[in-house]
Write an enzyme that holds these catalytic residues in place. Structure first.
Site, PDB file in Angstrom:
ATOM      1  N   GLU A 155     -37.371 121.944 -19.087  1.00 64.18           N
ATOM      2  CA  GLU A 155     -38.333 120.947 -19.268  1.00 64.18           C
ATOM      3  C   GLU A 155     -39.348 121.289 -18.099  1.00 64.18           C
ATOM      4  O   GLU A 155     -38.995 121.000 -17.099  1.00 64.18           O
ATOM      5  CB  GLU A 155     -37.795 119.800 -19.212  1.00 64.18           C
ATOM      6  CG  GLU A 155     -38.661 118.699 -19.839  1.00 64.18           C
ATOM      7  CD  GLU A 155     -39.505 118.081 -19.054  1.00 64.18           C
ATOM      8  OE1 GLU A 155     -40.559 118.618 -18.646  1.00 64.18           O
ATOM      9  OE2 GLU A 155     -39.197 116.905 -18.258  1.00 64.18           O
ATOM     10  N   CYS A 166     -44.168 114.178 -15.914  1.00 63.58           N
ATOM     11  CA  CYS A 166     -44.197 115.349 -16.697  1.00 63.58           C
ATOM     12  C   CYS A 166     -44.754 115.030 -17.939  1.00 63.58           C
ATOM     13  O   CYS A 166     -45.812 115.744 -18.257  1.00 63.58           O
ATOM     14  CB  CYS A 166     -43.171 116.011 -16.883  1.00 63.58           C
ATOM     15  SG  CYS A 166     -41.693 114.883 -17.659  1.00 63.58           S
TER      16      CYS A 166
END
Length: 513
Positions: free
Chosen positions: A218, A252
């Site tokens: 990720e 993020c």
């Protein structure tokens, strides 16, 4: 507060070996064991909430309310989802019924991969460390955690608490920097979950490839926002600023840049300034509702990007590198090639990029690598669909930012350069298991059905065939199914198997006296 001590390099292979040996003991196969360990993760957090909040205030200057919202709430939700569903997730699955195969009882069984390595990020560390751990436990795996060295208070607390609450032979914590991480990656793990940036992601993937280890990555990215001038501008401004400035922009899935029609930019800027004043009435520098950058080096990097921009700073723009402070900043009239459009900022800077219309906005997004999220603010379903249908991202979110990552049942994951795989919910569980195929073929099948597979070969009337297909017409239409051929062979086979099953059952049944 706990002091961070790095794990000695010579201890790392021993930790790996201990976790592997504990996994091979077989105790993780029990659903009761898994559920007990999952709930212990929840108790570990619940019993020590204040300590975690203080640790994250020390590491990130983060307000306690943001820790509750960004870290604790979604992690508690993951504990509940895994605890409530793990028994269902690991239940063997039968293959779809097939006349040729049903007697063999084909099925899939969810088997753990082994020992999972989790290398987590600093920005939302409770969520990013504990949710992959929960997935690993639900899958029946051992797990070794490597939290970020950039959050020393949090990482020291995790190292202290994990062996107190979880099975200390199966679940371990390794702390350290580059040398320790390098040593970890030399070892053959059964799965690796890495959450961080693309540069390190490539290093992790390369190291994993040496052992053919599967990886979940990720990696974040520059998440765009497309604004429809018909959107509620006040609502749009509040949600954009909250998503960008929470945790000082170190999220993020935070919105990175806003593609706004040039004629609507002034209206959006006005609404953003109003929201900014409401968020920080006495200024952000002294606000107890604004976090700090994780390190002075990161703060200096963001300041350099701001200093080099050719856009116009609307609010903010100042920074105190030593205090790890970068003011929440809005920059308008940013054009292609600007410093703020190069690397991911990962800080409290919202960039406005004027475009002609949604077509130009879509082209702008498509010219770049796939982001973790694409955001749209619009009241129009057609506008929304047009943007999402013509872009790719891990998430597609309308009239909101960030919070999709915390919704139970929605996995977090990217596509392309923003990563691959998932680490939450059922999808996170499926990352760290493999589906083991099984068949149990009784001997009578050879006598009644499959005798033709042995030499000498002869024609088999029971072979499955495709339906007849007619070719497309001269205009190039795709082939379409035609009338299927007669399948009397299959029905005869079905009858024979049914009769044989009854006969064999009666033969094996003990005689009644």
């Amino acid at each position: 507060m706990s002091t961070l001590t790095y794990t000695q390099l010579e201890e790392i292979p021993k930790i790996h070996a201990a976790a592997q040996a504990a996994f091979r003991s077989g105790r993780t196969k029990s659903v009761e064991f898994r559920k007990a360990q999952i709930v212990q993760v929840g108790y570990m957090l619940q019993d020590n909430e204040d300590r975690f909040k203080e640790a994250l205030h020390s590491d990130l200057g983060r307000p306690h309310q943001e820790t509750e919202l960004l870290d604790f709430n979604p992690t508690y939700a993951e504990v509940k989802v895994a605890y409530d569903n793990v028994e269902k997730w690991i239940k063997p699955q039968n293959a779809p019924f097939g006349i040729n195969w049903f007697a063999m009882k084909p099925r899939l069984t969810a088997e753990p991969k082994g020992v999972v390595l989790v290398i987590s990020a600093f920005n939302v560390p409770v969520f990013l460390t504990m949710t992959p751990l929960i997935s690993a436990i639900a899958g029946g795996n051992g797990c070794v955690l490597k939290p970020s060295e950039q959050t020393p208070a949090f990482s020291a607390l995790v190292a202290e608490l994990v062996p107190k609450y979880l099975d200390p032979e199966l679940y371990h914590v390794i702390n350290g920097g580059v040398p320790e991480t390098t040593k970890i990656l030399e070892l053959p793990w059964d799965h690796i979950v890495y959450i961080g940036n693309a540069r390190v992601g490539r290093i992790v993937a390369t190291a994993a490839a040496q052992h053919l280890t599967p990886v979940t990555l990720e990696l974040g990215g520059k998440n765009p926002v497309v604004v429809d001038p018909r959107a509620d501008v006040a609502l749009t401004a509040r949600r954009l600023l909250w998503g960008r400035f929470s945790n000082a922009g170190q999220i993020c899935v935070a919105p990175e840049y806003v593609l706004v029609p040039a004629h609507f930019q002034d209206a959006l800027v006005g609404a953003l300034k109003d929201a900014y004043a409401a968020f920080y009435p006495d200024g952000p520098a002294t606000s107890d509702s604004f976090s700090r950058i994780v390190t002075s080096a990161h703060a200096a990097r963001i300041k350099r990007m701001l200093d080099a921009t050719e856009g116009t700073v609307v609010v903010g723009g100042d920074a105190d590198v030593e205090k790890r402070y970068v003011a929440p900043t809005i920059v308008r009239d940013v054009k292609e090639g600007d410093s703020l459009l190069s690397d991911e900022i990962f800080g409290p800077v919202l960039t406005l990029v004027p475009v002609k219309d949604e077509d130009e906005a879509i082209a702008f997004i498509r010219a770049r690598e796939h982001p973790l999220a694409v955001y749209v603010f619009t009241p129009d379903a057609a506008f929304e669909r047009k943007v999402f249908d013509n872009t790719m991202s891990g998430a597609a979110v309308t009239n909101e930012t960030v919070i999709s990552a915390g919704v139970p049942g929605l996995p977090v994951g990217g596509v392309g350069s923003s990563g691959y795989g998932y680490y939450t919910g059922k999808q996170g569980f499926e990352e760290v298991i493999h589906w083991r195929v099984s068949l149990k073929n009784p001997g009578w099948v050879d006598r009644l059905v499959l005798h033709f597979r042995f030499p000498p070969y002869r024609v088999c009337v029971f072979a499955e065939g495709l339906p007849e297909v007619h070719q497309g017409d001269e205009r190039g239409a795709a082939p379409r199914p035609g009338k299927a051929g007669k399948r009397w062979g299959f029905w005869l086979l079905f009858a024979l198997i049914g009769v044989s099953s009854v006969v064999l059952t009666r033969v094996k049944r003990p005689l009644l006296k």
